[in-house]
Design a protein around this motif. Structure first.
Motif, PDB file in Angstrom:
ATOM      1  N   ARG A   1       7.224  11.792 -10.726  1.00 29.71           N
ATOM      2  CA  ARG A   1       8.207  10.773 -11.087  1.00 29.71           C
ATOM      3  C   ARG A   1       7.642   9.387 -10.787  1.00 29.71           C
ATOM      4  O   ARG A   1       6.747   9.244  -9.965  1.00 29.71           O
ATOM      5  N   ALA A   2       8.183   8.403 -11.456  1.00 30.57           N
ATOM      6  CA  ALA A   2       7.732   7.033 -11.217  1.00 30.57           C
ATOM      7  C   ALA A   2       7.998   6.661  -9.764  1.00 30.57           C
ATOM      8  O   ALA A   2       9.094   6.912  -9.243  1.00 30.57           O
ATOM      9  N   PRO A   3       7.032   6.059  -9.083  1.00 27.98           N
ATOM     10  CA  PRO A   3       7.240   5.658  -7.694  1.00 27.98           C
ATOM     11  C   PRO A   3       8.144   4.437  -7.601  1.00 27.98           C
ATOM     12  O   PRO A   3       8.296   3.683  -8.562  1.00 27.98           O
ATOM     13  N   VAL A   4       8.729   4.255  -6.441  1.00 24.00           N
ATOM     14  CA  VAL A   4       9.507   3.050  -6.144  1.00 24.00           C
ATOM     15  C   VAL A   4       8.731   2.275  -5.085  1.00 24.00           C
ATOM     16  O   VAL A   4       8.296   2.839  -4.078  1.00 24.00           O
ATOM     17  N   TRP A   5       8.577   0.992  -5.317  1.00 28.81           N
ATOM     18  CA  TRP A   5       7.688   0.162  -4.509  1.00 28.81           C
ATOM     19  C   TRP A   5       8.462  -0.618  -3.461  1.00 28.81           C
ATOM     20  O   TRP A   5       9.574  -1.105  -3.716  1.00 28.81           O
ATOM     21  N   LEU A   6       7.843  -0.770  -2.303  1.00 30.19           N
ATOM     22  CA  LEU A   6       8.414  -1.554  -1.204  1.00 30.19           C
ATOM     23  C   LEU A   6       7.955  -2.994  -1.339  1.00 30.19           C
ATOM     24  O   LEU A   6       6.793  -3.306  -1.102  1.00 30.19           O
ATOM     25  N   TRP A   7       8.870  -3.879  -1.704  1.00 32.18           N
ATOM     26  CA  TRP A   7       8.537  -5.301  -1.862  1.00 32.18           C
ATOM     27  C   TRP A   7       8.716  -6.075  -0.569  1.00 32.18           C
ATOM     28  O   TRP A   7       7.958  -6.996  -0.278  1.00 32.18           O
TER      29      TRP A   7
ATOM     30  N   ALA B   1       6.902   3.454   8.516  1.00 34.21           N
ATOM     31  CA  ALA B   1       6.002   4.325   7.757  1.00 34.21           C
ATOM     32  C   ALA B   1       4.952   3.496   7.025  1.00 34.21           C
ATOM     33  O   ALA B   1       3.761   3.845   7.003  1.00 34.21           O
ATOM     34  N   ALA B   2       5.388   2.383   6.424  1.00 35.27           N
ATOM     35  CA  ALA B   2       4.445   1.516   5.708  1.00 35.27           C
ATOM     36  C   ALA B   2       3.391   0.954   6.652  1.00 35.27           C
ATOM     37  O   ALA B   2       2.202   0.901   6.314  1.00 35.27           O
TER      38      ALA B   2
ATOM     39  N   GLY C   1       0.777  -1.231   0.000  1.00 34.80           N
ATOM     40  CA  GLY C   1       0.000   0.000   0.000  1.00 34.80           C
ATOM     41  C   GLY C   1       0.805   1.275   0.000  1.00 34.80           C
ATOM     42  O   GLY C   1       0.234   2.363   0.113  1.00 34.80           O
ATOM     43  N   VAL C   2       2.155   1.176  -0.104  1.00 38.78           N
ATOM     44  CA  VAL C   2       2.985   2.377  -0.030  1.00 38.78           C
ATOM     45  C   VAL C   2       4.013   2.414  -1.152  1.00 38.78           C
ATOM     46  O   VAL C   2       4.369   1.377  -1.735  1.00 38.78           O
ATOM     47  N   VAL C   3       4.489   3.628  -1.438  1.00 40.17           N
ATOM     48  CA  VAL C   3       5.588   3.825  -2.381  1.00 40.17           C
ATOM     49  C   VAL C   3       6.533   4.877  -1.813  1.00 40.17           C
ATOM     50  O   VAL C   3       6.141   5.693  -0.972  1.00 40.17           O
ATOM     51  N   ILE C   4       7.759   4.840  -2.290  1.00 35.52           N
ATOM     52  CA  ILE C   4       8.686   5.942  -2.032  1.00 35.52           C
ATOM     53  C   ILE C   4       8.509   6.933  -3.168  1.00 35.52           C
ATOM     54  O   ILE C   4       8.712   6.608  -4.346  1.00 35.52           O
TER      55      ILE C   4
END
Length: 388
Positions: free
Chosen positions: A233-239, A96-97, A8-11
């Motif tokens: 900008r394109a988000p970066v995803w937390l895997w 944060a996530a 549910g989160v992105v950087i």
């Protein structure tokens, strides 16, 4: 895969403050400068922020997130100043996530600032009389933190035959990456022989086995994934993610050659559903050359005791087949006392394709921070796309 809190989160944004020798800046100014730049990178403003996670390297800074929020004019609904040393920031991404997933906030600002170099305050540990490291280690002259890591390096050499030349490979590779980074202060050539002939700091670690001592700060913006379509900008995803700590003083480390990465690496990879072989980039804390070498082993990139051979022959340098610490690391880029936030900043830039001359093809990156006397660890798996 089923949904978990990480999905549910992105950087959304990352940035550093000025880094180097900054006698004209206060610690709070570095927090604020990095925060302003990261929010601009994310296309957001302070009004979007309702979570603040902050820490600094000054012993005089109390309630860091409270001070930073006051300085920036934020009244957050979620706040965190947990201290795990240099890996605090990787842990903060996980925190944060969790907070965003729980509905406590929607956008978290993670900040760091330190005037360690200019103030001379340092963050070496062992100065407070109540600490175990003061009572049972510093009392006998162990120089902290270098002495703690020197003990680990000595043990690793004894057990596995690791050589100073192999440790030097880590420092030389970091310098070669720094030469591709216009923001890095160290661009002069560095050879294996230079590392071996440099002044000894704490046997077997010489000057170039030790990180820089600088001022600086950084910031990371973590937000709800459903905002990704609105980001510039394109988000970066937390895997994946994981954190732990195993001891405080080096005398209480369960095994001098096994770091907390042995716990957090496998856990983060499992949560992401991937393996070390799937990683395109490794951003690994390098407070000392031995830190990176043992972390590589414990994260699963090679077997225990094989780190020396793994990093040899320029494998982790530009042009090698294992991309690691591509901005120069703590050894040749910056180290204001806690380095973990800079690992995240570089991983995000690499995933977004914004690293310039040092760019490597990156869809998945492993980011691992280390804190204290090999005391704590936190690992992130970051991806270019949402977790499958």
């Amino acid at each position: 895969m089923g949904k978990n809190f990480r999905d549910g989160v992105v950087i959304a944004g990352v940035a550093e403050s000025e880094v180097g020798v900054l006698p004209h800046r206060t610690e709070l100014q570095l927090h604020a400068q990095a925060a302003s730049r990261a929010l601009a990178d994310a296309g957001m403003t302070l009004a979007d922020v309702d979570g603040v996670l902050s820490i600094g390297s000054s012993r005089g800074t109390r309630m860091p997130s409270v001070q930073v929020a006051e300085y920036l004019g934020i009244t957050p609904s979620f706040s965190d100043s947990s201290s795990l040393g240099g890996c605090s920031f990787e842990a903060y991404v996980q925190h944060a996530a969790l907070a965003i997933d729980a509905g406590l906030c929607t956008t978290c600002l993670i900040t760091y600032g330190s005037t360690q170099r200019s103030s001379g305050a340092g963050f070496g540990g062992g100065a407070d009389p109540w600490l175990a490291s003061t009572q049972f280690e510093g009392l006998w002259g162990l120089p902290m933190m270098t002495g703690a890591y020197a003990l680990a390096a000595s043990r690793h050499m004894h057990l596995y035959g690791t050589t100073r030349e192999q440790l030097a490979e880590v420092a030389v590779a970091a310098r070669k990456w720094a030469q591709l980074n216009p923001q890095a202060p160290r661009h002069e050539d560095l050879s294996i022989e230079d590392v071996l002939s440099a002044p000894m700091i704490a046997t077997p670690l010489g000057k170039f086995d030790c990180c820089l001592v600088t001022d600086g700060g950084g910031a990371v913006v973590v937000t709800k994934a459903d905002r990704a379509r609105d980001l510039p900008r394109a988000p970066v995803w937390l895997w994946g993610s994981a954190e732990t700590h195993t001891h405080a003083s080096i005398a209480n480390m369960p095994d001098l050659t096994v770091t907390p990465a042995a716990i957090t690496g496998p856990a983060a990879l499992k949560s992401a559903g991937v393996t070390p072989a799937d990683m395109d980039l490794a951003m690994i804390y390098d407070s000392f050359t031995i830190t990176a070498l043992m972390s590589l082993e414990d994260l699963g990139f090679c077997g225990k005791g094989e780190g020396g051979a793994f990093v040899s022959d320029g494998r982790i340098a530009p042009g090698g087949d294992f991309a690691m610490n591509t901005q120069g690391g703590g050894l040749s880029y910056t180290h204001p006392g806690m380095y973990g936030i800079f690992l995240i900043v570089e991983a995000v830039r690499q995933i977004r394709g914004e690293a310039g001359a040092r760019q490597v093809a990156t869809d998945l990156a492993l980011v691992h921070g280390t804190g204290g006397a090999l005391s704590a660890g936190s690992t992130l798996i970051l991806g270019k796309e949402a977790r499958r």
